[in-house]
Design a protein around this motif. Structure first.
Motif, mmCIF file in Angstrom:
data_model
loop_
_atom_site.group_PDB
_atom_site.id
_atom_site.type_symbol
_atom_site.label_atom_id
_atom_site.label_comp_id
_atom_site.label_asym_id
_atom_site.label_seq_id
_atom_site.Cartn_x
_atom_site.Cartn_y
_atom_site.Cartn_z
ATOM 1 N N UNK A 131 -5.345 6.540 -3.593
ATOM 2 C CA UNK A 131 -4.060 6.617 -4.308
ATOM 3 C C UNK A 131 -4.226 7.369 -5.618
ATOM 4 N N UNK A 132 -5.310 7.083 -6.334
ATOM 5 C CA UNK A 132 -5.554 7.756 -7.609
ATOM 6 C C UNK A 132 -5.763 9.251 -7.425
ATOM 7 N N UNK A 133 -6.204 9.666 -6.236
ATOM 8 C CA UNK A 133 -6.436 11.086 -5.953
ATOM 9 C C UNK A 133 -5.288 11.693 -5.161
ATOM 10 N N UNK A 134 -4.154 10.984 -5.145
ATOM 11 C CA UNK A 134 -2.920 11.468 -4.535
ATOM 12 C C UNK A 134 -3.093 11.749 -3.052
ATOM 13 N N UNK A 135 -3.810 10.851 -2.375
ATOM 14 C CA UNK A 135 -4.024 10.976 -0.933
ATOM 15 C C UNK A 135 -3.367 9.783 -0.252
ATOM 16 N N UNK A 136 -2.639 10.035 0.825
ATOM 17 C CA UNK A 136 -1.953 8.977 1.555
ATOM 18 C C UNK A 136 -2.980 7.976 2.091
ATOM 19 N N UNK A 137 -2.765 6.686 1.804
ATOM 20 C CA UNK A 137 -3.727 5.667 2.224
ATOM 21 C C UNK A 137 -3.725 5.429 3.728
ATOM 22 N N UNK A 138 -2.797 6.056 4.459
ATOM 23 C CA UNK A 138 -2.857 5.963 5.922
ATOM 24 C C UNK A 138 -4.164 6.577 6.430
ATOM 25 N N UNK A 139 -4.800 7.388 5.586
ATOM 26 C CA UNK A 139 -6.106 7.955 5.921
ATOM 27 C C UNK A 139 -7.118 6.853 6.232
ATOM 28 N N UNK A 140 -6.944 5.705 5.590
ATOM 29 C CA UNK A 140 -7.871 4.602 5.808
ATOM 30 C C UNK A 140 -7.789 4.048 7.228
ATOM 31 N N UNK A 141 -6.593 4.022 7.788
ATOM 32 C CA UNK A 141 -6.445 3.536 9.158
ATOM 33 C C UNK A 141 -7.261 4.410 10.106
ATOM 34 N N UNK A 142 -7.180 5.710 9.901
ATOM 35 C CA UNK A 142 -7.969 6.636 10.723
ATOM 36 C C UNK A 142 -9.464 6.422 10.484
ATOM 37 N N UNK A 143 -9.843 6.145 9.230
ATOM 38 C CA UNK A 143 -11.256 5.918 8.932
ATOM 39 C C UNK A 143 -11.781 4.695 9.672
ATOM 40 N N UNK A 144 -11.004 3.606 9.695
ATOM 41 C CA UNK A 144 -11.422 2.407 10.425
ATOM 42 C C UNK A 144 -11.550 2.705 11.923
ATOM 43 N N UNK A 145 -10.616 3.500 12.451
ATOM 44 C CA UNK A 145 -10.653 3.843 13.872
ATOM 45 C C UNK A 145 -11.907 4.646 14.205
ATOM 46 N N UNK A 146 -12.227 5.613 13.382
ATOM 47 C CA UNK A 146 -13.421 6.431 13.596
ATOM 48 C C UNK A 146 -14.684 5.582 13.487
ATOM 49 N N UNK A 147 -14.686 4.653 12.523
ATOM 50 C CA UNK A 147 -15.842 3.782 12.366
ATOM 51 C C UNK A 147 -16.038 2.926 13.617
ATOM 52 N N UNK A 148 -14.946 2.403 14.152
ATOM 53 C CA UNK A 148 -15.028 1.584 15.362
ATOM 54 C C UNK A 148 -15.596 2.392 16.523
ATOM 55 N N UNK A 149 -15.208 3.669 16.638
ATOM 56 C CA UNK A 149 -15.694 4.514 17.724
ATOM 57 C C UNK A 149 -17.209 4.658 17.700
ATOM 58 N N UNK A 150 -17.781 4.629 16.517
ATOM 59 C CA UNK A 150 -19.232 4.831 16.374
ATOM 60 C C UNK A 150 -20.034 3.565 16.617
ATOM 61 N N UNK A 151 -19.342 2.444 16.903
ATOM 62 C CA UNK A 151 -20.020 1.147 16.994
ATOM 63 C C UNK A 151 -20.014 0.561 18.407
ATOM 64 N N UNK B 7 -14.522 -4.554 12.059
ATOM 65 C CA UNK B 7 -13.743 -3.342 11.785
ATOM 66 C C UNK B 7 -12.311 -3.501 12.277
ATOM 67 N N UNK B 8 -12.138 -4.116 13.454
ATOM 68 C CA UNK B 8 -10.791 -4.321 13.985
ATOM 69 C C UNK B 8 -9.963 -5.184 13.044
ATOM 70 N N UNK B 9 -10.593 -6.199 12.466
ATOM 71 C CA UNK B 9 -9.898 -7.066 11.513
ATOM 72 C C UNK B 9 -9.487 -6.279 10.279
ATOM 73 N N UNK B 10 -10.386 -5.434 9.786
ATOM 74 C CA UNK B 10 -10.075 -4.620 8.605
ATOM 75 C C UNK B 10 -8.983 -3.604 8.917
ATOM 76 N N UNK B 11 -9.032 -3.013 10.117
ATOM 77 C CA UNK B 11 -8.008 -2.039 10.496
ATOM 78 C C UNK B 11 -6.642 -2.703 10.583
ATOM 79 N N UNK B 12 -6.615 -3.914 11.109
ATOM 80 C CA UNK B 12 -5.357 -4.653 11.195
ATOM 81 C C UNK B 12 -4.803 -4.925 9.804
ATOM 82 N N UNK B 13 -5.689 -5.283 8.884
ATOM 83 C CA UNK B 13 -5.273 -5.518 7.498
ATOM 84 C C UNK B 13 -4.728 -4.234 6.887
#
Length: 346
Positions: free
Chosen positions: A296-316, A326-332
């Motif tokens: 948010x401080x860098x003016x980036x949409x936080x929806x980016x985090x949802x994608x980050x959690x998804x990518x992290x899950x793929x690697x596990x 990760x699924x719990x964090x993505x849901x949050x």
């Protein structure tokens, strides 16, 4: 906080910063007061300015280096401890490079009359254990500013405990109570340098020699994550850069924060392994909230985090406990974004 000192710190002016601290000390403040009333508040503000995107990593590192030098200078005025006083070994955790808190604890211990062996940031584990065996200290103290540094520490702390030596830990990475410390095998958790000194007065000189526990399934998954941490973080970063629906967002935000993206992903991965070894699910919530603030401080949409959690899950794949965390964090993350959208005016 002294205005002249803060301005010198902002300018990265080592000499002006030292002159300001000299003046504060000459005014009658003790070393502890200079540290607690000026240097520590300034260091917290430095961290906030980086978090807010107002300062670069280079500016933050320059200011931190000045503050570390000032604490060393203040420590040079402490009377040397008597030769027969107990020795305490103070260090950061493995891979933890934020050494200033450990340095402050070291100086507090010296001021209280203890001999101190200060190892600084990011020690090599085998070297640290050799030092412990050689010195046989009264206690071993560890500092962690980043929760993401906890994931690889359980075996180290338990190895020291197996020698019958008290292990005291502290720092923001351990949270606001002793639960994470206890889960990792520490003898005690301290909330401040003064608390660390007080613990040394009450803890037994030697503790029960506890055997190193067999790793649990969560420990084994965390160990695998730590072993492949760089590759997992790289996978997340590459996925974010390649995602069509984020490429424009990343390009639009042409700030230097993009060079920090790999470090942010690494922090995310490290928080996952920390959550597994401590059994503390709040770590993932904290990681989401912290990264959301950074974006948010860098003016980036936080929806980016949802994608980050998804990518992290793929690697596990093949690591069910990690994927569940990760699924719990993505849901949050998804719920937080939904709540934020509902709160916006139509």
């Amino acid at each position: 906080m002294d205005a002249e000192y803060w301005q010198a710190l902002c300018d990265g002016d080592r000499h002006a910063s030292l002159a300001a601290v000299r003046r504060l000390r000459s005014s009658g403040l003790t070393n502890s007061q200079v540290i607690s009333e000026h240097i520590l508040p300034a260091q917290r503000r430095v961290g906030d300015l980086w978090l807010e995107g107002a300062w670069s990593v280079a500016q933050e590192h320059a200011a931190t280096a000045i503050n570390e030098g000032l604490i060393h200078w203040l420590g040079s005025f402490s009377d040397p401890p008597a030769a027969g006083r107990p020795l305490v070994l103070v260090s950061c955790l493995e891979k933890e490079s934020h050494a200033l808190p450990a340095l402050i604890v070291s100086e507090a211990l010296v001021e209280a009359g203890y001999r101190v062996n200060y190892l600084g940031g990011a020690p090599e584990p085998d070297d640290l254990l050799r030092q412990v065996l050689r010195l046989k200290p009264r206690a071993v103290m560890f500092s962690a500013s980043l929760t993401s540094s906890l994931g690889r520490q359980k075996r180290m702390l338990n190895q020291i405990r197996s020698l019958g030596l008290p292990v005291i830990v502290g720092g923001q990475g351990f949270g606001g109570d002793g639960s994470r410390a206890e889960a990792l095998g520490a003898t005690a958790w301290c909330a401040s340098p003064a608390h660390a000194v007080a613990l040394l007065e009450t803890l037994p000189e030697r503790t029960e020699r506890l055997p190193v526990p067999e790793p649990t399934m969560a420990d084994e998954e965390a160990a695998w994550i730590e072993e492949h941490r760089a590759q997992i973080a790289g996978y997340v970063v590459a996925g974010l850069r390649d995602a069509d629906h984020f490429s424009d967002e990343l390009a639009r935000s042409s700030r230097s924060w993009l060079v920090e993206l790999e470090g942010l992903a690494d922090h995310l991965v490290g928080c996952l392994s920390a959550a597994l070894v401590t059994g503390d699910e709040t770590i993932m919530v904290e990681a989401h909230s912290w990264l959301a603030r950074v974006l948010t401080a860098r003016d980036v949409d936080t929806v980016l985090l949802v994608e980050a959690w998804s990518l992290l899950a793929e690697s596990l794949r093949g690591h069910p406990l990690a994927r569940a965390a990760v699924a719990s964090a993505a849901s949050y993350a998804e719920q937080a974004i939904t709540d934020d959208s509902d709160d916006r005016p139509a």
